[in-house]
Design an enzyme around this catalytic site. Structure first.
Site, PDB file in Angstrom:
ATOM      1  N   ASN A 209       0.669  -1.247   0.001  1.00  0.00           N
ATOM      2  CA  ASN A 209      -0.064  -0.166   0.000  1.00  0.00           C
ATOM      3  C   ASN A 209       1.064   1.366   0.033  1.00  0.00           C
ATOM      4  O   ASN A 209       2.047   1.255  -0.122  1.00  0.00           O
ATOM      5  CB  ASN A 209      -1.071   0.175   0.992  1.00  0.00           C
ATOM      6  CG  ASN A 209      -0.383  -0.165   2.428  1.00  0.00           C
ATOM      7  OD1 ASN A 209       0.608   1.007   2.716  1.00  0.00           O
ATOM      8  ND2 ASN A 209      -0.518  -1.091   3.119  1.00  0.00           N
ATOM      9  N   ASP A 279      -4.268  -6.358   5.106  1.00  0.00           N
ATOM     10  CA  ASP A 279      -5.266  -6.971   5.487  1.00  0.00           C
ATOM     11  C   ASP A 279      -5.565  -8.390   4.894  1.00  0.00           C
ATOM     12  O   ASP A 279      -6.096  -9.417   5.498  1.00  0.00           O
ATOM     13  CB  ASP A 279      -6.790  -6.347   5.599  1.00  0.00           C
ATOM     14  CG  ASP A 279      -6.992  -5.378   6.249  1.00  0.00           C
ATOM     15  OD1 ASP A 279      -6.308  -5.462   7.719  1.00  0.00           O
ATOM     16  OD2 ASP A 279      -7.253  -4.142   5.914  1.00  0.00           O
ATOM     17  N   LYS A 289       9.306 -17.011 -10.448  1.00  0.00           N
ATOM     18  CA  LYS A 289       8.580 -16.027 -11.213  1.00  0.00           C
ATOM     19  C   LYS A 289       7.716 -16.644 -12.062  1.00  0.00           C
ATOM     20  O   LYS A 289       7.696 -17.459 -12.728  1.00  0.00           O
ATOM     21  CB  LYS A 289       9.578 -15.025 -11.751  1.00  0.00           C
ATOM     22  CG  LYS A 289       8.990 -14.105 -12.306  1.00  0.00           C
ATOM     23  CD  LYS A 289       9.929 -13.099 -13.271  1.00  0.00           C
ATOM     24  CE  LYS A 289       8.986 -12.287 -14.026  1.00  0.00           C
ATOM     25  NZ  LYS A 289       9.716 -11.728 -15.290  1.00  0.00           N
ATOM     26  N   PHE A 323      -4.505   3.293  15.058  1.00  0.00           N
ATOM     27  CA  PHE A 323      -4.805   4.526  14.053  1.00  0.00           C
ATOM     28  C   PHE A 323      -5.946   3.879  13.088  1.00  0.00           C
ATOM     29  O   PHE A 323      -6.037   2.755  13.039  1.00  0.00           O
ATOM     30  CB  PHE A 323      -3.464   4.639  13.085  1.00  0.00           C
ATOM     31  CG  PHE A 323      -2.666   5.609  13.392  1.00  0.00           C
ATOM     32  CD1 PHE A 323      -1.969   5.470  14.780  1.00  0.00           C
ATOM     33  CD2 PHE A 323      -2.637   6.900  12.872  1.00  0.00           C
ATOM     34  CE1 PHE A 323      -1.049   6.650  15.118  1.00  0.00           C
ATOM     35  CE2 PHE A 323      -1.671   8.055  13.134  1.00  0.00           C
ATOM     36  CZ  PHE A 323      -0.911   7.854  14.299  1.00  0.00           C
ATOM     37  N   LYS A 337     -14.042   1.038  16.288  1.00  0.00           N
ATOM     38  CA  LYS A 337     -12.615   0.310  16.238  1.00  0.00           C
ATOM     39  C   LYS A 337     -11.814   0.206  17.589  1.00  0.00           C
ATOM     40  O   LYS A 337     -11.406  -0.741  18.098  1.00  0.00           O
ATOM     41  CB  LYS A 337     -11.654   1.054  15.234  1.00  0.00           C
ATOM     42  CG  LYS A 337     -11.164   0.052  14.157  1.00  0.00           C
ATOM     43  CD  LYS A 337     -10.578   0.814  12.858  1.00  0.00           C
ATOM     44  CE  LYS A 337     -11.294   0.866  11.905  1.00  0.00           C
ATOM     45  NZ  LYS A 337     -10.816   1.305  10.588  1.00  0.00           N
ATOM     46  N   LYS A 341     -11.142  -3.275  19.376  1.00  0.00           N
ATOM     47  CA  LYS A 341      -9.735  -3.687  19.545  1.00  0.00           C
ATOM     48  C   LYS A 341      -9.257  -3.512  20.884  1.00  0.00           C
ATOM     49  O   LYS A 341      -8.050  -3.870  21.233  1.00  0.00           O
ATOM     50  CB  LYS A 341      -8.766  -3.124  18.535  1.00  0.00           C
ATOM     51  CG  LYS A 341      -9.441  -3.471  17.163  1.00  0.00           C
ATOM     52  CD  LYS A 341      -8.262  -2.996  16.007  1.00  0.00           C
ATOM     53  CE  LYS A 341      -8.705  -3.259  14.486  1.00  0.00           C
ATOM     54  NZ  LYS A 341      -7.621  -2.999  13.499  1.00  0.00           N
TER      55      LYS A 341
HETATM   56  N1  CTP Z   1      -4.061  -3.175  12.167  1.00  0.00           N
HETATM   57  C1  CTP Z   1      -3.484  -4.424  12.487  1.00  0.00           C
HETATM   58  N2  CTP Z   1      -3.167  -5.498  11.694  1.00  0.00           N
HETATM   59  C2  CTP Z   1      -4.023  -5.452  10.458  1.00  0.00           C
HETATM   60  C3  CTP Z   1      -4.791  -4.438  10.128  1.00  0.00           C
HETATM   61  C4  CTP Z   1      -4.532  -3.434  10.832  1.00  0.00           C
HETATM   62  O1  CTP Z   1      -2.657  -4.189  13.640  1.00  0.00           O
HETATM   63  N3  CTP Z   1      -4.021  -6.673   9.826  1.00  0.00           N
HETATM   64  C5  CTP Z   1      -3.995  -1.986  12.753  1.00  0.00           C
HETATM   65  C6  CTP Z   1      -3.572  -0.768  12.073  1.00  0.00           C
HETATM   66  O2  CTP Z   1      -2.181  -0.467  12.395  1.00  0.00           O
HETATM   67  C7  CTP Z   1      -4.260   0.266  12.687  1.00  0.00           C
HETATM   68  C8  CTP Z   1      -5.401  -0.060  13.060  1.00  0.00           C
HETATM   69  O3  CTP Z   1      -5.462  -1.600  12.897  1.00  0.00           O
HETATM   70  O4  CTP Z   1      -3.759   0.893  13.835  1.00  0.00           O
HETATM   71  C9  CTP Z   1      -6.601   0.225  12.129  1.00  0.00           C
HETATM   72  O5  CTP Z   1      -6.376  -0.507  10.892  1.00  0.00           O
HETATM   73  P1  CTP Z   1      -7.669  -0.269   9.633  1.00  0.00           P
HETATM   74  O6  CTP Z   1      -6.900  -1.035   8.464  1.00  0.00           O
HETATM   75  O7  CTP Z   1      -8.041   1.187   9.396  1.00  0.00           O
HETATM   76  O8  CTP Z   1      -8.861  -0.847  10.386  1.00  0.00           O
HETATM   77  P2  CTP Z   1      -9.456  -2.234  10.462  1.00  0.00           P
HETATM   78  O9  CTP Z   1      -9.561  -2.430  11.830  1.00  0.00           O
HETATM   79  O10 CTP Z   1      -8.671  -3.197   9.616  1.00  0.00           O
HETATM   80  O11 CTP Z   1     -10.976  -2.123   9.722  1.00  0.00           O
HETATM   81  P3  CTP Z   1     -11.300  -1.633   8.352  1.00  0.00           P
HETATM   82  O12 CTP Z   1     -10.524  -2.245   7.211  1.00  0.00           O
HETATM   83  O13 CTP Z   1     -12.850  -2.232   8.145  1.00  0.00           O
HETATM   84  O14 CTP Z   1     -11.548  -0.131   8.153  1.00  0.00           O
END
Ligand code: CTP
Length: 405
Positions: A209, A279, A289, A323, A337, A341
């Site tokens: 990303n 995610d 490859k 975050f 969130k 969490k």
């Molecule tokens: N985070 C994490 N591990 C993951 C995904 C996210 O620790 N696999 C943490 C990020 O570092 C951030 C927080 O979760 O501090 C929020 O991440 P975000 O992707 O915005 O939220 P999600 O909880 O994944 O929800 P959504 O994708 O539905 O917004």
């Protein structure tokens, strides 16, 4: 903060040396003990006798002018000082310190001291912007020196611009503020994650990303400046961690970040997850490859573990901060969130807003804690925002958030 502190003032050869007289006088009036070390060139502007009278201490200029046979002067002064102020600091002294030169009393003392070093530059506007001066200042910041930026205005060389030594009272204010900030997190261990993760498809391709890591690195630096020991778990970014109190651990994948965060979790007091963790990852990573084929290519993705949620489940007294990047119902989604969490606070970015989000140098966000105290952080540099967030966290941990300022 200044009262009873031992302060070495290093005066170098610039016209602003005359302002160092008021600086020394103000420090003495505020109860500090001051010793002045001058370069030869500085004595062209102000006589040593002036500083001797103001500080009521001998003034040091020559390394070999040992005033007391029982002591080696440059080591004695270096050990005595709690704080060193270089004012005015010329381009020359900045270059010498950045490169470890020690050819007079001031430079040898600077190499020998363990004190906090504050540098207040004063020079011509173009000299201040010269890449070598900028690089030298960067090096010194990375080594833990703190700069008090010059003001803009009329310069003795006739130019109008940035380069004028900051006013003595503002220099003292900046030092007091920094000393106070420095102790906010002393003795604390702060674990920060930053940057993106990369999830390999094959040896040459990956999913990732746009995260630059800038926010996480700024948080790590702000925490280190506040006296914490920082462990920075970083995904692949091009940034350098600019503080000696930061231990950096490089990871690539979400699984590696999970592992590194859990290894250091038990010893941490504050944990901040600023990383943009993938995610999903490819269900299968190919060892060779993949050659292109006619037609479409479908890759099946599987979920990675939510690192923050797992840290929340295993929380034992750590202050856990996440975050959230949101595009709608920003506060509600962020708060959900925080609860889901098991966080103590969350920094919520509305990534639809100009200046907020991933790659830039600025951000705009809201800090929200468990008891729903919310602090709006207006558009500012990630560096400034990181300092604010770390201050909020320090206060929040003591139940003293109020408006955070
Ligand atoms: N985070 C994490 N591990 C993951 C995904 C996210 O620790 N696999 C943490 C990020 O570092 C951030 C927080 O979760 O501090 C929020 O991440 P975000 O992707 O915005 O939220 P999600 O909880 O994944 O929800 P959504 O994708 O539905 O917004």
């Amino acid at each position: 903060m200044i009262r009873d502190k031992n302060i070495m003032v290093g005066v170098t050869g610039g016209i602003a040396a005359y302002k160092a007289c008021s600086l020394v006088s103000s420090l003495i009036q505020q109860g500090a003990h001051v010793k002045v070390v001058m370069t030869e060139h500085a004595t062209q502007f102000v006589t040593p006798l002036t500083f001797q009278a103001l500080s009521r201490q001998p003034v040091y200029i020559d390394t070999f002018d040992e005033k007391d046979p029982e002591k080696i002067a440059h080591i004695d002064v270096a050990d005595w000082a709690d704080i060193v102020i270089l004012a005015p600091a010329t381009a020359n002294i900045i270059a010498k310190l950045a490169n470890g030169l020690a050819d007079d009393m001031l430079t040898t003392t600077l190499l020998a001291t363990q004190a906090d070093v504050y540098i207040a530059p004063a020079m011509n506007v173009h000299m201040y912007a010269h890449p070598s001066v900028v690089d030298n200042m960067k090096t010194l910041v990375e080594r833990g020196c703190y700069f008090i930026e010059p003001g803009a205005g009329y310069l003795a060389c006739g130019y109008v611009g940035k380069g004028r030594l900051e006013e003595p009272d503002r220099i003292i204010e900046a030092i007091e503020h920094h000393q106070k900030q420095q102790s906010l997190l002393s003795g604390k261990i702060v674990l920060v994650s930053a940057g993106p993760t990369r999830e390999a498809i094959d040896p040459v391709r990956f999913f990732s990303n746009r995260s630059s890591g800038k926010m996480g690195f700024a948080l790590a630096e702000a925490a280190a400046e506040m006296g914490a020991k920082v462990i920075l778990v970083s995904g692949p970014v091009t940034l350098k961690a600019a503080h000696p109190n930061i231990e950096r651990i490089n990871v690539t994948t979400a699984a590696e970040m999970y592992e590194a965060m859990h290894v250091h979790y038990a010893s941490a007091d504050i944990v901040i997850k600023a990383a943009a963790v993938a995610d999903y990852r490819p269900k299968q990573t190919f060892e060779q490859k993949l050659k292109k084929q006619p037609g479409d290519w479908t890759i099946t993705l599987e979920r990675t573990q939510d690192i923050l949620a797992s840290l929340g489940e295993q929380k034992k007294g750590q202050f856990l901060v996440g975050f959230a990047a949101e595009t709608s119902n920003v506060i509600q989604n962020g708060l959900a969130k925080l609860k889901r969490k098991n966080l103590d606070a969350i920094v919520i970015n509305d990534v639809t807003k100009a200046g907020a989000g991933f790659a830039g140098d600025t951000n705009k966000a809201v800090y929200v804690n468990r008891s729903n105290s919310q602090i709006d952080m207006p558009l500012s540099t990630k560096k400034n925002m990181a300092q604010d967030i770390m201050t909020f966290i320090a206060k929040d941990m003591k139940g003293d958030l109020n408006d955070g300022r």
